[in-house]
Design an enzyme around this catalytic site. Structure first.
Site, short mmCIF file in Angstrom:
data_model
loop_
_atom_site.label_atom_id
_atom_site.label_comp_id
_atom_site.label_asym_id
_atom_site.label_seq_id
_atom_site.Cartn_x
_atom_site.Cartn_y
_atom_site.Cartn_z
N GLY A 22 -126.78 -21.59 55.22
CA GLY A 22 -125.64 -21.39 54.35
C GLY A 22 -125.32 -19.94 54.12
O GLY A 22 -125.93 -19.04 54.69
N TYR A 44 -119.85 -30.37 39.06
CA TYR A 44 -120.66 -29.39 39.78
C TYR A 44 -121.51 -28.57 38.81
O TYR A 44 -122.72 -28.42 38.98
CB TYR A 44 -119.76 -28.47 40.61
CG TYR A 44 -120.46 -27.24 41.13
CD1 TYR A 44 -121.42 -27.32 42.14
CD2 TYR A 44 -120.16 -25.98 40.60
CE1 TYR A 44 -122.06 -26.18 42.60
CE2 TYR A 44 -120.80 -24.84 41.06
CZ TYR A 44 -121.75 -24.95 42.06
OH TYR A 44 -122.39 -23.82 42.51
#
Length: 280
Positions: free
Chosen positions: A10, A127
């Site tokens: 990532g 989130y």
């Protein structure tokens, strides 16, 4: 020192691995991307820890699709909360240090001054709530933890705001960018270097780590094109002009008390980080 890095493919994880690999005598790095390690799989996590036996875990893997999380609640929670718990449990068994990368979204954004590490959290999005749940697992289960909250991250690897702006510039259209959300753009390389410094200490606790200074998204976009030498028409607009599923913190500037009080050097101004990124 054996260092296990999750989310190694990532945006932050890639630069974290590269940063540690610059010091091969000091660190032996084990980078795991999603195909290599499903952090929601308790058995796979246990086997990985049994094989590697890390001294340090740097957990950058996360479900980061903020808007999609509003309807994909179970998956967001499974990755950001339960996955984190799985890793922390195994790390604690072998007395490993644990670094958890968190977010400014754990705050509601209603303050008008920077958030300190001790301020009350109040996430507004799925989130943000899932990341806060991950923090709580780290706080309750790890005796050697660093919770690192960051914001507005960009770098060479992965999608981010800087890349999006430069891509849109090629379309030759005027851009509308919100001017009522404030935060601190953070260069992944600078973030990774601070994380490296943390793991060499026992200064455990919560840290806010961003590049210094703050701006609005509109000001950030203007600076991107200025540094890149591009002429683009940018119009300021409000959050209300964009209908998005997940609420964003209007003010997400983070105070760096942890960095200062523990004797670390603060990160350089965000403008310098951006110039370095674009020049490279």
């Amino acid at each position: 020192m054996k260092v296990l890095v999750t989310g190694a493919k990532g945006q932050v994880g890639t630069d974290m691995v590269l940063c540690l690999e610059l010091h091969p005598i000091q660190y032996q790095v084990f980078g795991y991307g999603r195909p290599d390690l499903d952090i929601t799989d308790v058995i796979q996590v246990a086997k990985t820890f049994e094989q590697v036996k890390p001294d340090v875990v740097i957990h950058t893997a996360a479900y980061t699709q903020v808007d999609l999380a509003e309807t994909d609640r179970d998956r967001a929670h499974a990755v950001n909360a339960i996955g984190t718990r799985n890793l922390v449990v195994e790390a604690e068994k072998i007395d490993a240090k644990f670094v958890y990368l968190s977010t400014d979204y754990v705050f509601d954004g209603q303050k008008e001054t920077p958030y300190s590490e001790s301020d009350r959290t109040n996430p507004q999005s799925v989130y943000g709530k899932s990341k806060r749940a991950g923090e709580e697992f780290v706080l309750s289960l790890s005796s050697k933890h660093f919770i690192v909250r960051t914001s507005w991250v960009y770098g060479k690897y992965g999608a981010n705001f800087v890349k999006t702006m430069l891509k849109l510039e090629h379309e030759g259209k005027a851009l509308n960018v919100v001017d009522d959300q404030f935060g601190s753009p953070t260069y992944t390389v600078d973030l990774a270097h601070l994380l490296q410094q943390l793991i060499d200490t026992e200064c455990y606790g919560i840290y806010h780590v961003t590049n210094s200074g703050s701006c609005s998204w509109y000001e950030f976009a203007k600076k991107i094109f200025e540094v890149a030498g591009k002429q683009v028409q940018i119009n300021p607009c409000t959050t209300a002009d964009f209908s998005r599923p997940a609420p964003r913190p209007a003010y997400a500037v983070l105070e760096h008390e942890g960095i200062k009080l523990n004797g670390f050097q603060d990160l350089r101004p965000w403008q310098e980080g951006l110039e370095d990124f674009l020049s490279n």
